[in-house]
Design a protein around this motif. Structure first.
Motif, PDB file in Angstrom:
ATOM      1  N   ASP A  97      52.812  40.081  40.464  1.00  0.00           N
ATOM      2  CA  ASP A  97      52.653  39.942  39.018  1.00  0.00           C
ATOM      3  C   ASP A  97      51.740  41.013  38.438  1.00  0.00           C
ATOM      4  O   ASP A  97      51.929  41.442  37.294  1.00  0.00           O
ATOM      5  N   ILE A  98      50.770  41.455  39.216  1.00  0.00           N
ATOM      6  CA  ILE A  98      49.925  42.564  38.762  1.00  0.00           C
ATOM      7  C   ILE A  98      50.748  43.835  38.653  1.00  0.00           C
ATOM      8  O   ILE A  98      50.637  44.589  37.679  1.00  0.00           O
ATOM      9  N   TYR A 124      43.941  39.616  38.613  1.00  0.00           N
ATOM     10  CA  TYR A 124      43.115  40.103  39.723  1.00  0.00           C
ATOM     11  C   TYR A 124      41.800  39.334  39.824  1.00  0.00           C
ATOM     12  O   TYR A 124      41.379  38.959  40.923  1.00  0.00           O
ATOM     13  N   THR A 125      41.161  39.073  38.714  1.00  0.00           N
ATOM     14  CA  THR A 125      39.839  38.455  38.741  1.00  0.00           C
ATOM     15  C   THR A 125      39.881  36.930  38.724  1.00  0.00           C
ATOM     16  O   THR A 125      38.961  36.273  39.215  1.00  0.00           O
ATOM     17  N   ALA A 147      40.304  25.437  43.417  1.00  0.00           N
ATOM     18  CA  ALA A 147      40.203  26.669  42.637  1.00  0.00           C
ATOM     19  C   ALA A 147      41.327  27.631  43.007  1.00  0.00           C
ATOM     20  O   ALA A 147      42.073  27.411  43.961  1.00  0.00           O
ATOM     21  N   LYS A 148      41.430  28.696  42.239  1.00  0.00           N
ATOM     22  CA  LYS A 148      42.396  29.748  42.537  1.00  0.00           C
ATOM     23  C   LYS A 148      41.773  30.771  43.477  1.00  0.00           C
ATOM     24  O   LYS A 148      40.625  31.180  43.314  1.00  0.00           O
ATOM     25  N   ARG A 149      42.519  31.158  44.458  1.00  0.00           N
ATOM     26  CA  ARG A 149      42.110  32.260  45.326  1.00  0.00           C
ATOM     27  C   ARG A 149      42.340  33.555  44.555  1.00  0.00           C
ATOM     28  O   ARG A 149      43.371  33.726  43.920  1.00  0.00           O
ATOM     29  N   THR A 150      41.383  34.475  44.598  1.00  0.00           N
ATOM     30  CA  THR A 150      41.541  35.714  43.844  1.00  0.00           C
ATOM     31  C   THR A 150      41.541  36.931  44.761  1.00  0.00           C
ATOM     32  O   THR A 150      40.836  36.955  45.778  1.00  0.00           O
ATOM     33  N   LEU A 151      42.285  37.921  44.360  1.00  0.00           N
ATOM     34  CA  LEU A 151      42.285  39.178  45.101  1.00  0.00           C
ATOM     35  C   LEU A 151      40.925  39.860  45.003  1.00  0.00           C
ATOM     36  O   LEU A 151      40.482  40.517  45.950  1.00  0.00           O
ATOM     37  N   HIS A 181      37.101  50.412  42.898  1.00  0.00           N
ATOM     38  CA  HIS A 181      38.204  51.312  42.583  1.00  0.00           C
ATOM     39  C   HIS A 181      39.167  50.668  41.583  1.00  0.00           C
ATOM     40  O   HIS A 181      39.563  51.284  40.591  1.00  0.00           O
ATOM     41  N   LEU A 182      39.538  49.423  41.828  1.00  0.00           N
ATOM     42  CA  LEU A 182      40.486  48.746  40.952  1.00  0.00           C
ATOM     43  C   LEU A 182      39.921  48.538  39.555  1.00  0.00           C
ATOM     44  O   LEU A 182      40.644  48.685  38.554  1.00  0.00           O
ATOM     45  N   LEU A 183      38.645  48.196  39.463  1.00  0.00           N
ATOM     46  CA  LEU A 183      38.044  48.019  38.138  1.00  0.00           C
ATOM     47  C   LEU A 183      38.005  49.347  37.383  1.00  0.00           C
ATOM     48  O   LEU A 183      38.213  49.374  36.162  1.00  0.00           O
TER      49      LEU A 183
END
Length: 233
Positions: A49-50, A64-65, A75-79, A113-115
């Protein structure tokens, strides 16, 4: 098989000993996990989806966050947590994490890097995505998101689970059930495989995805794509 794993530290994400395991889940790339890692495997849907968010970087950053498809308890697991995991604790003792830190100078190098790509930001380490050439077109930003998510963020965290499996297997202070049972080394190995392969490599064909053709979204697609030219298929 477990004896060839890398040296490890104890994996902190684990099923409690004696936990009742539900449906074992479908096979992933030919391996049917003995323990329940269905939710773990859905992290590839967040990567998908990203990627599909395209140039909507705000949406990509939210997924992503905050996470979307993969649940971890309530909770949701996050990358993002796959990378920030290394900011403290025993994970910093893992060999691959040490190598990455020595190269990049940041424990959460893939997150940084992603941010930089998603915000965008200018970084002397990861590139000038706000004012420099890396941010001048969407093509470069999209490729960096795709490659960093799969082959840095997710791959390193999958190896974290592999490290945990090795550690549990070799911990002689634990009972045989704790070491070899469904909540021990086996479950940690299953977590590794779930993150590495993802939920889409299950023998069915979803939209834009074909098992064995390198069209999934987990790090495993590199093995699929390179199998034929390297003669390992």
């Amino acid at each position: 098989m477990l004896a060839v794993f890398l040296p490890a530290v104890i994996c902190e994400e684990e099923a409690a000993l004696g936990e009742v395991i539900g449906d074992k889940g479908v096979g992933m790339a030919g391996y049917p996990p003995p323990s329940n890692v269905v939710e773990h495997s859905k992290i590839d849907l967040d990567i998908r989806d990203i990627e599909k968010a395209g140039s909507d970087y705000a949406l990509a950053k939210t997924i992503y966050t905050e996470g979307k498809h993969s649940n971890s308890g309530d909770a949701k697991r996050t990358l993002q947590s796959f990378s920030t995991k290394y900011l403290s604790g025993s994970a910093q003792q893992e060999p691959m994490a040490k190598l990455a830190y020595d190269f990049w100078g940041d424990w959460d190098y893939s997150n940084q890097h992603l941010l930089a790509v998603m915000e965008p930001l200018d970084s002397t380490v990861y590139g000038d995505y706000k004012t420099g050439k890396w941010g001048s077109t969407d093509d470069a930003r999209k490729q960096m998101i795709k490659k960093v998510l799969k082959f840095q963020t997710t791959w390193l965290y999958a190896l974290h689970e592999l490290e945990g499996s090795w550690s549990k297997y070799n911990d002689e202070s634990k009972t045989d059930e704790e070491r070899y049972g469904i909540g021990g080394a086996v479950h940690a190995f299953d977590e590794y495989w779930a993150f590495y392969v993802g939920s889409l490599e299950d023998g069915s064909v979803e939209s834009d995805e074909e098992d064995g053709a390198g069209l999934g979204y987990g790090p495993y697609i590199a093995a699929e794509k390179l199998a034929t030219p390297m003669g390992t298929d």
